[in-house]
Scaffold this active site. Structure first.
Site, short mmCIF file in Angstrom:
data_model
loop_
_atom_site.label_atom_id
_atom_site.label_comp_id
_atom_site.label_asym_id
_atom_site.label_seq_id
_atom_site.Cartn_x
_atom_site.Cartn_y
_atom_site.Cartn_z
CG LEU A 84 106.96 43.45 42.47
CD1 LEU A 84 106.05 44.36 43.46
CD2 LEU A 84 106.77 41.67 42.73
CG ASP A 127 92.98 53.20 36.13
OD1 ASP A 127 91.99 52.62 35.35
OD2 ASP A 127 94.12 53.02 36.20
#
Length: 333
Positions: free
Chosen positions: A65, A179
């Site tokens: 991915l 994040d």
């Protein structure tokens, strides 16, 4: 000397940021909405089952991915269940490995439609493998590259989900994301929008920091200056993320010669220049919402609760938008 960059999207700076007390519109409405939201999270069956026998031997790799924060991500299959497996190198310290696995265990208690589901984690040589819910439309950064700026009605739903996800992390799980950015917001063809890659394990965050050099573009001024990381630091990242999703441009990264701005230039702009703003072509309520996220002083920056009380957020709660139909155009297996 820092070179001035061109600004093709017309993003503007905010020299006249409004005081914090003007940002809260309806605290009573917020408190009622949040009580309802927390009740929904407590009752919803959004927690995947814990799988005790996860290992690479029991997983079939379907395809790669991409690269996440500090590790490779693959689509894997466990029996008849698809999931995303993220592999993060943590080193050979056995004590550290066990501590990270123990800290990750808290994710089994997460029940929110705005947070990625967690199946389990296991050790593979000197790496930790995390197995999480597979979201078949991918991350918002990939969608942004493929589809361009996010439509305003969809953007409202995304903002709504991001704020609710952050509030759940703070109020229920007692976690700061650390994040937040488009690559850490993922979506599926059912229209669910979820946060991932948040800082549940301090030791895992440290391991990633030593193996992965990420962008500082979403960092708050206080974080760049070495100050404490707080909930307000995530809110700054939220504001930058909204600008990027709305315009397909990151503030401060413009260049007249088609070259990226250096990281030191970006960090200088974040700390020294006025906060960015959305252009006047965007709705005023949305612009005020972003302004509230991007005060340089974290004491003046809006809290998640104050954001929920703002007119723009209340407006997104009332909108009925078919996110699933929009997201399905970006669906992969």
């Amino acid at each position: 000397m820092f070179k001035r960059r061109k600004n093709p999207k017309g993003l503007m700076l905010n020299p006249n940021a409004k005081p914090k007390d003007e940002l809260v519109d309806n605290q009573k409405t917020f408190e009622h909405n949040m009580e309802t939201f927390m009740e929904q999270c407590a009752n919803v069956n959004q927690r995947p089952a814990c799988i005790s026998d996860l290992s690479n031997q029991n997983l079939t790799v379907v395809r790669r991915l991409g690269e996440g924060n500090g590790g490779a991500v693959a689509l894997v299959k466990y029996k008849n269940l698809y999931m995303a497996r993220k592999t993060v190198y943590v080193g050979a310290n056995t004590k550290l490995q066990k501590q990270i696995l123990r800290e990750l265990g808290i994710l089994h208690h997460c029940r929110s439609p705005f947070i990625i589901g967690f199946y389990g984690a296991f050790l593979n040589e000197n790496s930790i493998c995390l197995c999480v819910e597979y979201m078949d439309c991918g991350s918002l950064d990939a969608i942004l590259r493929e589809g361009g700026p996010i439509p305003l009605d969809i953007l409202g739903c995304i903002i709504n989900s991001m704020v609710k996800g952050l509030i759940y992390l703070y109020n229920v799980m007692h976690i700061i994301h650390r994040d937040l950015k488009p690559s850490n917001v993922i979506i599926n063809s059912l229209g669910y929008i979820k946060l991932c890659d948040f800082g549940v394990s301090g030791e895992l965050v440290n391991s990633i920091a030593h193996t992965f050099v990420g962008t500082s573009t979403y960092m708050s001024p206080e974080r760049i200056c070495g100050g404490d990381y707080s909930v307000k630091s995530d809110i700054w990242s939220l504001g930058i993320t909204i600008i990027e999703l709305a315009t397909q441009e990151l503030p401060w990264c413009f260049s007249g010669v088609n070259e990226p701005m250096g990281i030191l230039d970006v960090m200088h702009c974040i700390v020294q220049e006025d906060p960015p703003r959305l252009p006047d072509s965007f709705p005023e309520d949305l612009r005020l919402f972003v302004d509230a996220c991007l005060h340089k002083d974290p004491n003046l920056r809006a809290s998640p609760q104050e954001l929920c009380a703002m007119p723009y957020f209340q407006y997104t709660l009332m909108k009925n938008v078919d996110v699933a139909s929009w997201a399905s155009q970006f669906r992969s297996l």
